[in-house]
Design a protein around this motif. Structure first.
Motif, PDB file in Angstrom:
ATOM      1  N   VAL A 129       0.723  -1.292  -0.360  1.00  0.00           N
ATOM      2  CA  VAL A 129       0.100   0.392  -0.129  1.00  0.00           C
ATOM      3  C   VAL A 129       0.548   1.511  -0.342  1.00  0.00           C
ATOM      4  N   HIS A 130       1.702   1.406   1.572  1.00  0.00           N
ATOM      5  CA  HIS A 130       3.289   2.928   0.903  1.00  0.00           C
ATOM      6  C   HIS A 130       4.064   2.448   0.112  1.00  0.00           C
ATOM      7  N   GLN A 131       4.111   3.497  -0.308  1.00  0.00           N
ATOM      8  CA  GLN A 131       5.377   3.528  -1.364  1.00  0.00           C
ATOM      9  C   GLN A 131       5.380   4.728  -0.971  1.00  0.00           C
ATOM     10  N   PRO A 132       7.067   3.836  -1.270  1.00  0.00           N
ATOM     11  CA  PRO A 132       7.879   5.168  -1.287  1.00  0.00           C
ATOM     12  C   PRO A 132       8.669   6.281  -1.889  1.00  0.00           C
ATOM     13  N   LEU A 133       9.741   6.563  -2.060  1.00  0.00           N
ATOM     14  CA  LEU A 133       9.724   7.712  -3.555  1.00  0.00           C
ATOM     15  C   LEU A 133      10.548   6.872  -4.641  1.00  0.00           C
ATOM     16  N   GLY A 134       9.881   7.104  -5.845  1.00  0.00           N
ATOM     17  CA  GLY A 134       9.428   7.438  -6.536  1.00  0.00           C
ATOM     18  C   GLY A 134       9.793   5.930  -6.899  1.00  0.00           C
ATOM     19  N   GLU A 135       8.739   4.564  -5.940  1.00  0.00           N
ATOM     20  CA  GLU A 135       8.317   3.609  -6.941  1.00  0.00           C
ATOM     21  C   GLU A 135       6.593   3.305  -7.039  1.00  0.00           C
ATOM     22  N   GLY A 144      -5.586  -2.093   0.740  1.00  0.00           N
ATOM     23  CA  GLY A 144      -6.311  -2.440   2.308  1.00  0.00           C
ATOM     24  C   GLY A 144      -5.138  -3.340   3.304  1.00  0.00           C
ATOM     25  N   PHE A 145      -5.760  -3.173   3.530  1.00  0.00           N
ATOM     26  CA  PHE A 145      -5.256  -4.338   4.930  1.00  0.00           C
ATOM     27  C   PHE A 145      -5.919  -5.272   6.060  1.00  0.00           C
ATOM     28  N   GLY A 146      -5.494  -6.498   5.929  1.00  0.00           N
ATOM     29  CA  GLY A 146      -6.453  -7.662   6.630  1.00  0.00           C
ATOM     30  C   GLY A 146      -5.176  -8.862   6.838  1.00  0.00           C
ATOM     31  N   TYR A 161       8.547  -0.495   3.258  1.00  0.00           N
ATOM     32  CA  TYR A 161       7.597   1.180   4.090  1.00  0.00           C
ATOM     33  C   TYR A 161       5.873   1.024   4.711  1.00  0.00           C
ATOM     34  N   ASP A 162       5.772   0.068   4.430  1.00  0.00           N
ATOM     35  CA  ASP A 162       4.147  -0.554   5.210  1.00  0.00           C
ATOM     36  C   ASP A 162       4.271  -0.699   6.436  1.00  0.00           C
ATOM     37  N   LYS A 163       5.636  -0.428   7.070  1.00  0.00           N
ATOM     38  CA  LYS A 163       5.756  -0.615   8.943  1.00  0.00           C
ATOM     39  C   LYS A 163       6.356   0.796   9.608  1.00  0.00           C
ATOM     40  N   ALA A 164       5.880   1.699   8.783  1.00  0.00           N
ATOM     41  CA  ALA A 164       6.083   2.945   9.045  1.00  0.00           C
ATOM     42  C   ALA A 164       5.259   3.850   9.520  1.00  0.00           C
ATOM     43  N   PHE A 165       3.380   2.914   9.299  1.00  0.00           N
ATOM     44  CA  PHE A 165       2.754   3.554   9.588  1.00  0.00           C
ATOM     45  C   PHE A 165       1.885   2.525  10.698  1.00  0.00           C
ATOM     46  N   PRO A 166       1.921   2.967  11.814  1.00  0.00           N
ATOM     47  CA  PRO A 166       0.957   2.400  12.791  1.00  0.00           C
ATOM     48  C   PRO A 166      -0.107   1.368  12.580  1.00  0.00           C
ATOM     49  N   GLU A 167      -0.935   2.374  11.177  1.00  0.00           N
ATOM     50  CA  GLU A 167      -2.311   2.341  10.606  1.00  0.00           C
ATOM     51  C   GLU A 167      -2.098   0.544  10.304  1.00  0.00           C
ATOM     52  N   ALA A 168      -1.250   0.151   9.688  1.00  0.00           N
ATOM     53  CA  ALA A 168      -1.610  -0.391   9.044  1.00  0.00           C
ATOM     54  C   ALA A 168      -1.567  -1.699   9.906  1.00  0.00           C
ATOM     55  N   ALA A 169      -0.642  -2.359  10.654  1.00  0.00           N
ATOM     56  CA  ALA A 169      -0.597  -3.146  11.411  1.00  0.00           C
ATOM     57  C   ALA A 169      -1.668  -2.984  12.485  1.00  0.00           C
ATOM     58  N   ARG A 170      -1.974  -2.179  13.254  1.00  0.00           N
ATOM     59  CA  ARG A 170      -3.346  -2.054  13.903  1.00  0.00           C
ATOM     60  C   ARG A 170      -4.653  -2.145  13.315  1.00  0.00           C
ATOM     61  N   ALA A 171      -4.581  -2.376  12.309  1.00  0.00           N
ATOM     62  CA  ALA A 171      -5.859  -2.586  11.322  1.00  0.00           C
ATOM     63  C   ALA A 171      -5.709  -4.736  10.960  1.00  0.00           C
ATOM     64  N   GLY A 176      -7.609  -9.209  13.678  1.00  0.00           N
ATOM     65  CA  GLY A 176      -7.334 -10.632  14.361  1.00  0.00           C
ATOM     66  C   GLY A 176      -5.645 -11.385  13.866  1.00  0.00           C
ATOM     67  N   ALA A 177      -5.186 -11.014  13.219  1.00  0.00           N
ATOM     68  CA  ALA A 177      -3.779 -10.840  13.136  1.00  0.00           C
ATOM     69  C   ALA A 177      -3.279 -11.429  14.441  1.00  0.00           C
ATOM     70  N   GLN A 178      -2.392 -12.791  14.826  1.00  0.00           N
ATOM     71  CA  GLN A 178      -1.615 -13.264  16.094  1.00  0.00           C
ATOM     72  C   GLN A 178       0.137 -12.561  15.380  1.00  0.00           C
ATOM     73  N   LEU A 179       0.085 -13.308  14.249  1.00  0.00           N
ATOM     74  CA  LEU A 179       1.672 -12.693  13.762  1.00  0.00           C
ATOM     75  C   LEU A 179       1.914 -11.926  12.891  1.00  0.00           C
ATOM     76  N   VAL A 180       2.330 -10.848  12.430  1.00  0.00           N
ATOM     77  CA  VAL A 180       2.828 -10.361  10.689  1.00  0.00           C
ATOM     78  C   VAL A 180       4.020 -10.998  10.240  1.00  0.00           C
ATOM     79  N   VAL A 181       3.680 -10.796   9.042  1.00  0.00           N
ATOM     80  CA  VAL A 181       5.248 -11.433   8.150  1.00  0.00           C
ATOM     81  C   VAL A 181       5.491  -9.946   7.314  1.00  0.00           C
ATOM     82  N   SER A 182       6.928  -9.422   8.003  1.00  0.00           N
ATOM     83  CA  SER A 182       6.811  -8.020   7.051  1.00  0.00           C
ATOM     84  C   SER A 182       8.073  -8.331   6.335  1.00  0.00           C
ATOM     85  N   MET A 183       7.592  -8.450   4.562  1.00  0.00           N
ATOM     86  CA  MET A 183       8.713  -8.073   4.349  1.00  0.00           C
ATOM     87  C   MET A 183       9.451  -7.316   3.319  1.00  0.00           C
TER      88      MET A 183
END
Length: 311
Positions: A129-135, A144-146, A161-171, A176-183
């Protein structure tokens, strides 16, 4: 109990080399008893080696120095990943070629995509969802997130870059996520780079965000990343497993490697949330529309206000 593994490794444009490396990493994870393996963002085909220099955007199927090969989720490459995964839950990043999408004059568009699969099925798909410079010049953005069910528990995926936005992990936690895989394909700083990669400010931020997102939402966090160099990028590695209290259980350091930890999803979450439970204790009525508000514009640079420095 569940053993999880997060990889720090470099991946190139050579698909055969990528698959050979995935095969080795899957075999190693399986030997170490892992039930879930997280590979980095863009593990199949490599990341964008030169951000902001995308001369072949009009043809999304043709790889170049800047763009990785774009793959269909129903194509042979994903089928090959499923065959390698077998009974392992495998999360991997790739460049997805999908029909339609914004600005897709050719009828197809690219996404920076994370796929979760086993030998039996594709379990989940997430588009960054979140795109840094030029992407945005190379990929359309996800919307969206789920979270989704897997044989090892209910998980969610993010990309870099999604990890820089607390709203993403909160959503995802609220879903019901028990674990988030951040690649990630998270690089070191391009300005003022530290001689020692472990001291780089972007290495510090990468580690800090991983720990904060786990603690914010009191869930397990499994972070993979590219390592080494690719084009002009120098990656910070730093794959890790973090518990719901923000404690790092395993870490690769800045070089290549695999962080492995054994966790108990149910009891780990119950222990973290037994007293102060952040999701329960939220006050949405007090936040109002603040979380969706548009930020104020950045102040004009001093030299522009002074009328200096313009051609």
């Amino acid at each position: 109990m569940l053993t999880v593994a997060a990889v720090s490794a470099g991946f190139s444009r050579d698909l055969d080399a990528c698959f050979a490396q995935v095969e080795r990493l899957v075999a190693d994870a399986r030997e170490r008893g892992a039930g879930l393996l997280a590979l980095p963002e863009a593990a199949i085909g490599g990341y964008l080696s030169t951000l902001g220099s995308h001369g072949d955007v009009a043809d999304p199927r043709r790889p170049s120095r800047s763009q990785p090969p774009a793959l269909r989720l129903d194509g042979p490459e994903v089928a090959r990943l499923r065959a390698l995964a077998g009974d392992l839950v495998l999360c991997v990043g790739l460049c997805e070629l999908a029909p339609g999408g914004p600005g897709a004059d050719s009828g197809e568009t690219r996404y920076n995509t994370a796929v979760c699969l086993t030998g039996d099925a594709v379990l989940g798909v997430y588009r960054k969802v979140h795109q840094p410079l030029g992407e945005h010049l190379s990929y359309a953005a996800g919307t969206g997130f789920g979270a989704f069910e897997t044989p090892v528990g209910r998980i969610a995926m993010q990309v870099c870059y999604d990890k820089a936005f607390p709203e993403a992990a909160r959503a995802q936690a609220l879903d019901g996520a028990q674990l988030v895989v951040s690649m990630s394909a998270w690089p070191a700083s391009r300005t003022g780079a530290a001689p020692v990669l472990a001291d780089d400010r972007w290495t510090h931020r990468f580690d800090l965000l991983d720990r904060a997102r786990a603690l914010d939402n009191q869930l397990f966090w499994v972070a993979s990343n590219q390592a080494g160099t690719f084009g002009s990028l120098r990656y910070v590695g730093s794959a890790k497993v973090v518990d719901p209290g923000g404690t790092v259980l395993a870490h690769t350091g800045t070089g290549p490697g695999t962080a492995v930890a054994t966790i108990d999803l149910d009891s780990g979450l119950a222990a973290a949330r037994g007293g102060m439970y952040h999701l329960r204790d939220r006050r949405p009525d007090a936040y109002g529309s603040a979380v969706a508000a548009v930020p104020a514009p950045l102040p004009e640079p001093v030299w522009e206000r002074a009328g200096a420095g313009r051609a």
